[in-house]
Design an enzyme around this catalytic site. Structure first.
Site, short mmCIF file in Angstrom:
data_model
loop_
_atom_site.label_atom_id
_atom_site.label_comp_id
_atom_site.label_asym_id
_atom_site.label_seq_id
_atom_site.Cartn_x
_atom_site.Cartn_y
_atom_site.Cartn_z
N HIS A 10 0.98 -1.18 0.11
CA HIS A 10 0.02 -0.01 0.15
C HIS A 10 0.69 1.40 -0.05
O HIS A 10 0.80 2.12 -0.73
CB HIS A 10 -0.97 0.12 1.04
CG HIS A 10 -2.16 1.24 0.69
ND1 HIS A 10 -2.95 1.00 -0.49
CD2 HIS A 10 -2.17 2.40 0.99
CE1 HIS A 10 -3.70 2.07 -0.65
NE2 HIS A 10 -3.23 2.91 0.44
N TYR A 43 1.67 5.62 -2.49
CA TYR A 43 1.92 6.78 -2.07
C TYR A 43 3.22 7.34 -2.64
O TYR A 43 3.29 8.44 -2.77
CB TYR A 43 1.59 7.17 -0.44
CG TYR A 43 0.38 6.81 0.00
CD1 TYR A 43 -0.61 7.69 -0.58
CD2 TYR A 43 -0.02 5.77 0.52
CE1 TYR A 43 -1.96 7.39 -0.25
CE2 TYR A 43 -1.38 5.58 1.05
CZ TYR A 43 -2.18 6.36 0.44
OH TYR A 43 -3.59 5.92 0.91
N HIS A 102 -10.04 1.11 -10.49
CA HIS A 102 -9.68 2.33 -9.21
C HIS A 102 -8.18 2.60 -9.65
O HIS A 102 -7.87 3.77 -9.61
CB HIS A 102 -9.74 1.54 -7.83
CG HIS A 102 -9.09 2.14 -6.75
ND1 HIS A 102 -9.42 3.61 -6.50
CD2 HIS A 102 -7.86 1.84 -6.43
CE1 HIS A 102 -8.41 3.71 -5.61
NE2 HIS A 102 -7.55 3.06 -5.29
N PHE A 103 -7.31 1.45 -9.75
CA PHE A 103 -5.79 2.12 -9.69
C PHE A 103 -5.16 2.51 -11.07
O PHE A 103 -4.27 2.89 -11.13
CB PHE A 103 -4.94 0.93 -9.07
CG PHE A 103 -4.68 -0.41 -9.51
CD1 PHE A 103 -4.11 -0.59 -11.05
CD2 PHE A 103 -5.01 -1.45 -9.23
CE1 PHE A 103 -3.92 -1.68 -11.70
CE2 PHE A 103 -4.72 -2.82 -9.54
CZ PHE A 103 -4.30 -3.09 -10.84
N HIS A 104 -6.21 2.44 -12.09
CA HIS A 104 -5.85 2.97 -13.45
C HIS A 104 -6.23 4.54 -13.23
O HIS A 104 -5.56 5.21 -14.00
CB HIS A 104 -6.62 2.39 -14.48
CG HIS A 104 -5.76 1.04 -14.87
ND1 HIS A 104 -5.82 -0.01 -14.26
CD2 HIS A 104 -4.76 0.87 -15.90
CE1 HIS A 104 -4.95 -1.04 -15.00
NE2 HIS A 104 -4.39 -0.52 -15.68
N ARG A 153 -10.97 -9.64 -11.70
CA ARG A 153 -9.76 -9.15 -12.44
C ARG A 153 -8.69 -10.47 -12.68
O ARG A 153 -9.22 -11.69 -12.42
CB ARG A 153 -8.94 -8.49 -11.37
CG ARG A 153 -8.53 -8.88 -10.19
CD ARG A 153 -8.13 -7.92 -9.29
NE ARG A 153 -6.81 -7.25 -9.48
CZ ARG A 153 -5.84 -6.86 -8.39
NH1 ARG A 153 -6.29 -6.73 -7.19
NH2 ARG A 153 -4.75 -6.24 -8.93
N ARG A 154 -7.75 -10.11 -13.22
CA ARG A 154 -6.52 -11.14 -13.41
C ARG A 154 -6.99 -12.38 -14.02
O ARG A 154 -6.72 -13.48 -13.59
CB ARG A 154 -5.92 -11.41 -12.06
CG ARG A 154 -5.45 -10.32 -11.32
CD ARG A 154 -4.66 -10.71 -9.89
NE ARG A 154 -3.73 -9.75 -9.88
CZ ARG A 154 -2.83 -9.75 -8.96
NH1 ARG A 154 -2.86 -10.60 -7.68
NH2 ARG A 154 -1.83 -8.87 -8.68
#
Lengths: 169, 565
Positions: B231, B235, B382-384, B445-446
């Site tokens: 995680h 950041y 989300h993370f794209h 996913r995946r």
């Protein structure tokens, strides 16, 4: 340190929002009774889960109080039971799934529901649910487990209580 | 003076770091397109990969973009931020070069091991374990060694940052740390702390295990160590974006940063809270008690605060700039912003998408609602928006502004550079909204084949839209994104190969001081040792007991022997 009054307002509003978010989760846990998958399932030997006291032969069992327990072992690329034969469970009954892995890390998700857990070698995932409606649910292995991962799937059939037959005791 | 004239050695260092970063970006991006067209069923048969090889493509996409592109770009960008704001050269450029060499070697080892998945003639063996490399699925030792060298290389680069800081401090005992340097140093404190988890996982467990020196590892323990790092790494990606938004963006908007002290507060909050949150990736892991998950959840929610503060400051700084450019009205000032400047447009659009990504992140962080979306395609949706846009698009925009200053060359193909961020925005809007909605319907996913043969779309039932419409949007979105990426690479390559032109560059590197400067904030904010110590304490509280409970029954048990891919 000087902070503009608009920024102070924003800060307070953001903090309230954060507290509210945490509040929804506390409500979910205490009010709606959403329990997390945790360490209550205990650990097993990944090479032979059934050898351990806290894991039974894969299958569907009923308890003395009429609840249902389902023991599932995930292996590349089958859920046993679930893949070759559907898992049959009754509606409106407390059903507890105990899921572990006999090889690599897998996932266990009934598509479109919140039955969703990681399946980690050595750990038993315990998740208790009650199905309000009858019908079939698709079991998705949602964690990459090897080249045949996309073929790993299964079915849970939720049947009316009257049609539920106990396969194991 | 242009950066390259003032700091020729550092400019060269940054160009090399960015060269590797952009090569990884190009290859990784192309793999992303292959994935999208394969798993959505478009051109599935025309593509030269099998379903099994899909996971090789996926591993390469994740590793090259999330780990290689980001780390190289950031290590380079921070050399600029540090030396510019200290206005002094690096303590010893050879240290950074040594770190660079280690990272490059690691990247080559890991990449070759991964590519072995579809070219068995290459050295090593199939290492398609995805970028999370959960045991007991085993990659070739070269994969783990490569990962370790990448991390260690970044530590070495960071060591030179701190040595430069020490040298500057000796000459300026009473000065406040300049803002950009403060941001670099705090980010790296967080990075050192966070990478400890993955370093222990790889060096003490996975490398010996993959060589057969130890027989088993505990899958739960190793994945927990991964998420200890997994995680805060987000950041590590995000904070360089914040450096750009806090320091470059206000200038591009025509104004200046509103508050230096609040920027410092934000970075301190990230040092403290970034790491003790990893269990929120393991909400549905067995073997971890609910209480530890709740602690991680609370910390995660608190992390919304610095991002909310950032949203305020960034928007306010843009408004300030717009009004100085003659902008008027309640919202009409938005039109006075320099939307025709590719660097500004890229950063502003990235910030906007990050707001959307932040909201979907709050859903991920919600411990119980996470049941619905865990490991569904919602998560990459989300993370794209976050690493894939807030970081990547900001990095590209920063490049448009900074690369000319690193080379002394004007940016080439300005029209393409201007189209690029808008195209990215449209492509990501299509792809990401579709992925989020698909995830709500349970699409995983995946996976090379999310929809079972012959079953049609019946197993997944979107709240609105249909599965085939979702698939189409993902395929079209990914195509636009890859096109946008190609435009970026054309602009950078064109600029790289162009001749230096006489006369002034179109851009300059001056960054105006904040309206409210560091003198308005307590000096304790600059006490890096204090913040590092508190961060360690918080990590000990969040991770001490759960990690202890995992190792109490034996460091390597319940143990799993390696299972090759």
């Amino acid at each position: 340190m000087e902070i503009h009054r608009f920024e102070k307002l924003w800060l307070v509003a953001a903090l309230l929002l954060i507290v509210a978010f945490i509040g929804t989760i506390v409500y979910g846990a205490l009010g709606a009774g959403v329990a997390m998958v945790d360490d209550s399932g205990g650990t097993v030997d990944p090479d032979d889960p059934t050898a351990s006291d806290n894991f039974r032969e894969p299958g569907v069992y009923t308890t003395d109080d009429g609840d249902v327990e389902v023991y599932v072992i995930a292996r590349q690329y089958l859920f046993s039971p679930g893949s070759t034969e559907p898992i049959q469970v009754p509606a409106n009954t407390e059903v507890t799934f105990y899921v572990t892995s006999g090889d690599v890390t897998h996932g266990f998700n009934l598509a479109g529901t919140n039955v969703n857990t990681m399946v980690i070698p050595g750990q038993v995932a315990e998740i208790t649910v009650e199905f309000d409606e009858t019908g079939d649910h698709h079991i998705v292995c949602h964690e990459y487990c090897g080249v045949g991962h996309h073929d790993m799937r299964g079915t849970v059939d939720v049947v009316p209580q009257s049609q539920f037959e106990v396969s194991d005791e | 003076m242009t950066y390259i004239d003032e700091f020729p050695t550092e400019a060269k260092i940054i160009r090399w770091h960015w060269g590797v970063a952009f090569a990884a970006l190009g290859i990784g991006g192309l793999f992303g397109l292959i994935q999208a067209l394969f798993r959505t069923g478009y051109f599935r048969d025309a593509l030269p990969i099998t379903a099994a090889e899909y996971y090789t493509v996926l591993t390469a996409h994740g590793v090259l973009l999330a780990l290689v592109f980001t780390t190289f770009f950031i290590c380079g960008m921070f050399v600029w931020a540090l030396t510019r704001s200290f206005d002094r050269e690096l303590h010893d450029a050879r240290i950074v070069w040594a770190g660079f060499a280690s990272m490059l070697l690691g990247t080559v080892l890991a990449t070759v091991a991964i590519l072995n998945g579809f070219a068995p003639g290459l050295p090593f063996s199939d290492s398609s374990v995805l970028y999370t490399f959960y045991s007991p699925l085993k990659a070739h030792p070269a994969f783990y060694i490569g990962a370790a060298l990448l991390i260690v290389g970044s530590w070495v680069v960071g060591a030179d940052y701190f040595l430069t800081f020490r040298e500057w401090r000796a000459d300026n005992p009473d000065s406040r740390i300049p803002l950009q340097a403060f941001m670099v140093l705090t980010t790296w404190i967080m990075w050192y702390l966070a990478t400890l988890g993955v370093a222990v996982e790889v060096v003490f467990f996975l490398i010996p295990w993959s060589f057969g020196w130890i027989e088993t590892v505990d899958p739960l323990l190793t994945r927990s160590l991964f998420w200890f790092f997994g995680h805060p790494v987000v950041y590590f990606w995000l904070l360089p974006g914040y450096v750009a938004w806090y320091t470059i963006l206000p200038k591009l908007a025509g104004g200046r940063l509103l508050s230096d002290p609040l920027a410092r507060v934000v970075f301190v909050l990230f040092v403290l809270l970034s790491t003790p949150v990893g269990f929120h990736h393991q909400y549905v892991d067995p073997g971890i008690s609910e209480g530890f998950k709740a602690i991680a959840m609370t910390n995660t929610m608190m992390l919304l605060l610095p991002s909310f503060l950032t949203a305020f400051t960034v928007v306010a700084s843009m408004e300030y700039g717009a009004r100085r450019r003659g902008g008027k009205g309640f919202l009409k000032w938005l039109r006075s912003l320099p939307w025709g400047d590719p660097a500004f447009a890229g950063m502003a659009l990235a910030g906007l998408m990050f707001a959307a990504g932040g909201f979907s992140g709050m859903i991920n962080a919600g411990m119980n609602i996470n049941y619905l979306i865990h490991n569904t395609i919602w998560v990459p949706g989300h993370f794209h928006l976050t690493v894939g846009t807030a970081f990547a698009l900001t990095a590209m925009a920063t490049t448009y502004w900074l690369y000319p200053q690193l080379t002394g060359k004007q940016l080439q193909h300005r029209t393409l550079a201007l189209i690029q961020p808008y195209l990215w925005f449209i492509g990501m809007t299509l792809m990401s909204n579709a992925m989020h909605r698909g995830g709500l319907a349970g699409i995983p996913r995946r996976t090379a084949e999310p929809i079972p043969d012959g079953a049609g779309a019946a197993v997944f039932d979107p709240v609105f839209g249909t599965v085939s419409e979702i698939q189409l949007q993902i395929a079209v979105g990914a195509t636009l994104l890859t096109t946008s990426l190609a435009l970026f690479l054309i602009v950078v390559t064109g600029t790289w190969l162009s001749r230096p032109r006489a006369g002034a560059l179109r851009v300059n590197g001056d960054i105006p001081d904040a309206l409210s400067g560091p003198e308005d904030s307590p000096r304790v904010l600059d006490n890096l040792t204090l913040w590092a110590a508190i961060a360690v304490l918080l990590v000990a509280i969040a991770y001490g007991f759960p990690l202890w409970s995992m190792v109490a029954d034996g460091l390597l048990s319940p143990g799993s022997a390696p299972i090759p891919v």
